[in-house]
Design a protein around this motif. Structure first.
Motif, mmCIF file in Angstrom:
data_model
loop_
_atom_site.group_PDB
_atom_site.id
_atom_site.type_symbol
_atom_site.label_atom_id
_atom_site.label_comp_id
_atom_site.label_asym_id
_atom_site.label_seq_id
_atom_site.Cartn_x
_atom_site.Cartn_y
_atom_site.Cartn_z
ATOM 1 N N LYS A 263 0.435 -3.212 -1.678
ATOM 2 C CA LYS A 263 -0.369 -1.993 -1.638
ATOM 3 C C LYS A 263 0.245 -0.971 -0.678
ATOM 4 O O LYS A 263 0.271 0.230 -0.980
ATOM 5 C CB LYS A 263 -1.794 -2.332 -1.205
ATOM 6 N N ASP A 264 0.734 -1.457 0.459
ATOM 7 C CA ASP A 264 1.333 -0.540 1.432
ATOM 8 C C ASP A 264 2.582 0.126 0.872
ATOM 9 O O ASP A 264 2.796 1.338 1.063
ATOM 10 C CB ASP A 264 1.676 -1.294 2.717
ATOM 11 N N SER A 265 3.434 -0.668 0.198
ATOM 12 C CA SER A 265 4.650 -0.073 -0.356
ATOM 13 C C SER A 265 4.332 0.913 -1.473
ATOM 14 O O SER A 265 4.975 1.954 -1.615
ATOM 15 C CB SER A 265 5.583 -1.180 -0.878
ATOM 16 N N GLU A 266 3.309 0.600 -2.295
ATOM 17 C CA GLU A 266 2.889 1.529 -3.348
ATOM 18 C C GLU A 266 2.398 2.843 -2.731
ATOM 19 O O GLU A 266 2.743 3.938 -3.211
ATOM 20 C CB GLU A 266 1.775 0.887 -4.179
ATOM 21 N N ALA A 267 1.606 2.719 -1.664
ATOM 22 C CA ALA A 267 1.120 3.931 -1.006
ATOM 23 C C ALA A 267 2.274 4.699 -0.360
ATOM 24 O O ALA A 267 2.267 5.933 -0.337
ATOM 25 C CB ALA A 267 0.091 3.556 0.049
ATOM 26 N N ARG A 268 3.266 3.968 0.138
ATOM 27 C CA ARG A 268 4.401 4.637 0.763
ATOM 28 C C ARG A 268 5.188 5.453 -0.260
ATOM 29 O O ARG A 268 5.605 6.584 0.016
ATOM 30 C CB ARG A 268 5.306 3.597 1.422
#
Length: 1007
Positions: free
Chosen positions: A197-202
């Motif tokens: 999720k963090d990488s997608e948001a990044r």
């Protein structure tokens, strides 16, 4: 681990103290715990579990009825287990929480749970821990098995035997997770999902950042007219069509901004040169005006100093006269001193003579003034007489003291005899009190100790309670913060959608805007034609550049708020997790209950220690007092005898002194008065002799001083001493006169020198005007300031455009790397979570547990093959379950008669028992290996052997017989008569007349 001895009192059905000696069955290796249904056979295993872990599994889900219902308020509840592990023998004692009778008054109070751990050392039991928590931690190091593992490998409790074989996938996973501690793999899964999720948001955030940087740069280019002839623009002449072209356009605009900055810098240099020239011209004018003013001041100074010359000459004359008078200062001062000393010496001689005559007249001496020789003789005679009398003076001074000493000695003798009698009486009282204190200390001895442990536990529980409160508060705060984060996410999504919609409408409305700007007869800005036959209509709801800019600003604000909300949520969650860890994953209610128990234990231990401390101090006082009294009585007898002898000697000495002193006093009241009279005559003679000598010396000194003064006055040029004294000045006054003269001379010389230098400059007499030069200087300064501001603005625009271009390029390259990383993380997270591309739909934790289950099945099949005569074999299956259900932990039974696997539920009761026993023993071996290879020297089985037929029972008995190999002791709970017949070693549990249970016998029954 081998169990040796179990002691039970007030636990379960056992009211009175019961003892189970497991070592009695060690030689036989296997024994039966028998008794009728409900007698309390399983309660023996419950007591073992409670002693080691403080709880009993079958009571965990309901009321914890550990205390015997037969116990009264005054009956104790305690379980003690002795066992060997790690090469040492241990003893653990536990008591549950229960209501007991109050020690003082009526009614009951709740006794907190207690636990103690001992180790056998030096021929006795030595304490190792005295609190339930400390005992639990110590036991975990000694026996590294959880309670669930213990029930699977050592104490196979009732209703748990076949659960593992017949469990569903979820039930089996929960049990294996508890036994092997694999919950961390589930945490790995959650951590990977969060990273996804963090990488997608990044990726999304980096894309928005890139667009925002390019939009900022293009607005800056448009605001400062830096667009020029840009390449890569679309057919409409607007912004570049793609990101790379937009970045290139920004770089070209930055180059044009750099050219503008260079031009502004050249203009700034020219303005600075003009300013510096004006500054130099003004400085020259101001310098000439300053010299003109200094010349005028110097003229005035010279005139004033020359006018003061008469006063300075008077000061010089005064200084010279004072200097000559200094030659006679010392002689005049010496004459005054000697004259005064001679007068004082003459007065002193007359006084001494009068005193001598007064003393000499009292004794009938001739009143003619004596000479110094006669005085010396009288002095020697008086001193010789006084020397003899002084030998008796000390005895006269001490005679009163010795009489008082005699009286005091007689009083002390009487008091000492009285004190001896009182000490004997006091000693009898102190001995009686010491015996009372010793008796009370014996009563309090069992209650002493444990205060430090209670205080430490109370402090630990306070810290954990605070942490639990923080965790609860932070979890509530996390819920609120999460709602804010969701609101910020929705706001960002809505702002992004609104911006995209406005941009699309803006593009659609460009033709209408151009058509609205057409003027008949003038060329079109697009095609150049002067005819406009069909202008495009303008939209009903046009979108302006301000609308786009406002929407972009809202998106920027929403991105910032969404990032802040996400960061705040992560911070609160981390803080809550740390707080839960400090609280030991226990609730505030649990910690409050534990704290109440710890506080009660502290109060009891503190009260006992305080009373014991007071009593010990009192006993120490008694001991000290007795020692002092005994010592005093021992010393009193010789003191009384010595004092009596000394009083006799003292009385005789006083009588001898009285006789000698009467002769020495003569006609005086005392020897001291006679000595004082003789000494006063001698002192008067000495004073008179010294006064005569001093008066003669002072007269000679006065004559010599007068002759010296006359010589000094003639040398200095003064007629009389009074004239010289009037001319004298002290050193400070002479210094002030010198300074006045020197200052005037220095000031006049300096003023003339300055005036000469300034007169040579040929300065005009009229005042010099600097206003024109100041105006020119101000104009050039303002021009230079404007040039600097223009240069700074051009530099800022250039630097900002270069920075935006660099940031855009970095963001463009970062997006590609972030996207590749996101794809890798997403694939790994889905695989670990049992999603595509994971074709088995098996999570990471399930995969690890499947490997453990594979090993358990292999160990179980070694016994099941013999127990079933080769017919049955357990199979681990990881085939996909129907309708997407979780898979990977399945168990089947391979039937050699059919060659096909079948579910465990299809086995008969006896077959299920054998398969369950084999699986339980296999599970015990694997769990033991994971726990560090613990040696299991004692094993208990509590299961229904009554469901087995005779042949299956024989098979089970052979398996149990194999378990006792290597010195292992196996205890079996059963009421099956066939087992009693086959196993001679038996532990009988019977029901007493009052309904409570008792261990009736340890027996080896004849076969």
């Amino acid at each position: 681990m081998r169990m040796h001895r179990l002691e039970i009192e007030g636990f379960g059905p056992f009211l009175r103290p019961q003892t189970v000696d497991f070592d009695a069955f060690a030689d036989d290796g296997i024994f039966v715990i028998s008794g009728r249904t409900g007698a309390g056979k399983s309660s023996i295993l419950d007591a073992i579990c409670f002693a080691l872990y403080g709880s009993v599994p079958r009571y965990d889900t309901g009321e914890k009825r550990l205390r015997s219902d037969h116990s009264g308020p005054d009956d104790a509840t305690i379980v003690a287990l002795e066992f060997s592990a790690g090469g040492e023998r241990w003893r653990v004692e536990r008591s549950p929480e229960y209501d007991r009778a109050k020690r003082n008054g009526t009614g009951t109070t709740t006794a907190p749970p207690q636990a103690r751990l001992f180790v056998w050392a030096n021929g006795g039991w030595e304490g190792r821990a005295a609190r339930p928590r400390d005992v639990g931690e110590a036991l975990h190091e000694i026996l590294p098995l959880t309670q669930e593992q213990f029930l699977q490998v050592i104490l196979l409790a009732q209703n748990r035997f076949a659960r593992f074989l017949l469990a569903t996938h979820g039930e089996r996973q929960a049990l294996l997770r508890t036994l092997f501690g694999t919950r961390r793999f589930e945490e790995y899964e959650h951590a990977l999902e969060q990273r996804r999720k963090d990488s997608e948001a990044r990726v999304a955030r980096d894309g928005g950042t890139l667009a925002h940087r390019l939009d900022d740069a293009e607005r800056l280019i448009a605001d400062h007219d830096l667009r020029g002839e840009l390449g890569g623009e679309d057919a409409e002449g607007g912004a570049p069509a793609n990101t790379a072209a937009r970045i290139d356009a920004v770089r070209q605009a930055a180059q044009r901004a750099a050219y503008r900055a260079e031009t502004a810098a050249l203009a700034q240099d020219a303005a600075r040169a003009a300013r510096d020239a004006a500054e130099l011209a003004l400085a020259d004018v101001l310098a000439r005006r300053d010299m003109q003013e200094r010349r005028d001041r110097a003229r005035h100074s010279v005139a004033a100093l020359e006018a003061d010359m008469a006063r300075i000459q008077s000061v010089r004359d005064e200084r010279d006269t004072a200097t000559r008078a200094e030659l006679a200062r010392e002689g005049i001062r010496a004459l005054d001193l000697t004259r005064a000393e001679a007068a004082r010496a003459h007065d002193a001689r007359e006084v001494a003579l009068a005193q001598w005559r007064a003393l000499a007249g009292t004794v009938g001496t001739d009143r003619t003034p004596p000479g110094t020789t006669e005085l010396a003789a009288r002095i020697d005679e008086a001193k010789h007489a006084v020397g003899g009398w002084r030998l008796l003076l000390a005895r006269e001074e001490r005679i009163a003291e010795r009489r008082a000493e005699l009286s005091q000695g007689r009083t002390d003798l009487a008091a000492l005899q009285a004190a001896v009698d009182a000490s004997r009486t006091e000693r009898d009282v102190v001995v009686a009190r010491r015996d009372q204190v010793d008796a009370r200390l014996m009563q309090l001895a069992p209650s002493v100790g444990g205060r430090a442990a209670a205080e430490s536990r109370l402090a630990d529980l306070d810290a954990r309670s605070a942490a639990a409160a923080d965790a609860e508060r932070l979890e509530n705060e996390a819920a609120t913060t999460e709602r804010k984060a969701l609101t910020a996410d929705r706001a960002l999504a809505e702002a992004s959608v609104a911006l995209a919609d406005l941009r699309e409408r803006r593009l659609r409305g460009h033709a209408g805007e151009l058509a609205a700007e057409l003027v008949p007869g003038e060329p079109c800005a697009v095609c150049g034609g002067v005819d406009h036959p069909a202008p495009a209509p303008r939209g009903e709801d046009p979108v302006s550049a301000d609308d786009i800019e406002s929407a972009e600003a809202r998106v920027v604000i929403a991105v910032s708020e969404q990032r802040e909300a996400s960061d705040a949520l992560a911070t609160v969650r981390q803080a809550a997790a740390r707080a839960r860890g400090r609280a030991g994953d226990r609730s505030a209610e649990q910690l409050a209950a534990e704290r109440a128990e710890a506080a009660q234990a502290l109060v009891i231990a503190t009260e006992a220690e305080l009373e014991v401390t007071t009593l010990r101090a009192e006993r120490e006082d008694c001991t000290t007092t007795l020692e002092a009294l005994d010592a005093a009585l021992t010393e009193a007898a010789p003191r009384i005898e010595s004092l009596d002898r000394s009083l006799v000697v003292l009385d005789a000495g006083i009588a001898s002194d009285d006789e000698a002193l009467t002769e020495a006093r003569g006609g005086f009241a005392s020897v001291a008065e006679r000595i004082a009279d003789a000494e006063s005559i001698a002192e008067a003679a000495e004073r008179l002799r010294d006064a005569i000598t001093t008066a003669e010396r002072c007269t000679s000194a006065e004559s010599a001083a007068r002759a010296r003064v006359e010589v000094d006055l003639a040398t200095a040029g003064f007629e009389s001493a009074d004239t010289a004294v009037a001319a004298l000045r002290d050193a400070a006054a002479r210094a002030r006169l010198d300074e006045t003269i020197r200052e005037h001379e220095t000031a006049l010389s300096a003023a003339k020198s300055v005036l000469l230098d300034l007169e040579l400059q040929m300065l005009p007499e009229e005042p010099i005007d600097a206003r024109a030069a100041e105006t020119a200087r101000q104009d050039t300064r303002e021009a230079w300031t404007a040039a600097v501001q223009k240069t700074l603005a051009a530099d800022q625009i250039r630097d900002r455009l270069w920075e935006l271009a660099r940031q855009a390029e970095a963001a463009q390259s970062g997006i590609a790397a972030a996207l590749a990383e996101h794809e890798t993380i997403e694939r790994l997270a889905h695989t670990v979570a049992g999603k595509a591309p994971n074709t088995h739909r098996m999570k990471l934790e399930t995969f690890v547990l499947a490997a453990e289950l594979e090993e358990i099945v292999q160990a179980a099949n070694l016994r099941l093959h013999d127990m079933s005569d080769g017919r049955y074999r357990l199979l681990h299956t990881d085939s996909l379950a129907a309708r997407g259900a979780a898979s990977g932990l399945g168990l089947d039974v391979l039937d050699a008669y059919t060659g096909r696997p079948r579910p465990p539920h299809s086995l008969s009761g006896g077959e299920t028992f054998l398969a369950s026993l084999a699986l339980a023993l296999g599970l015990a071996e694997v769990v033991t290996g994971r726990a560090g290879g613990i040696e299991l020297d004692t094993l208990f089985i509590d299961e229904g052997f009554g469901s087995l037929d005779a042949e299956t029972l024989d098979t089970a008995m052979r398996t149990l017989d194999e378990l006792r190999q290597g010195g292992r002791t196996v205890g079996v709970i059963s009421h099956v008569e066939a087992m009693k017949d086959q196993i001679p070693a038996q532990l009988l549990v019977a029901v007493a007349e009052d309904g409570s249970s008792e261990v009736a016998a340890h027996a080896i029954m004849p076969v």
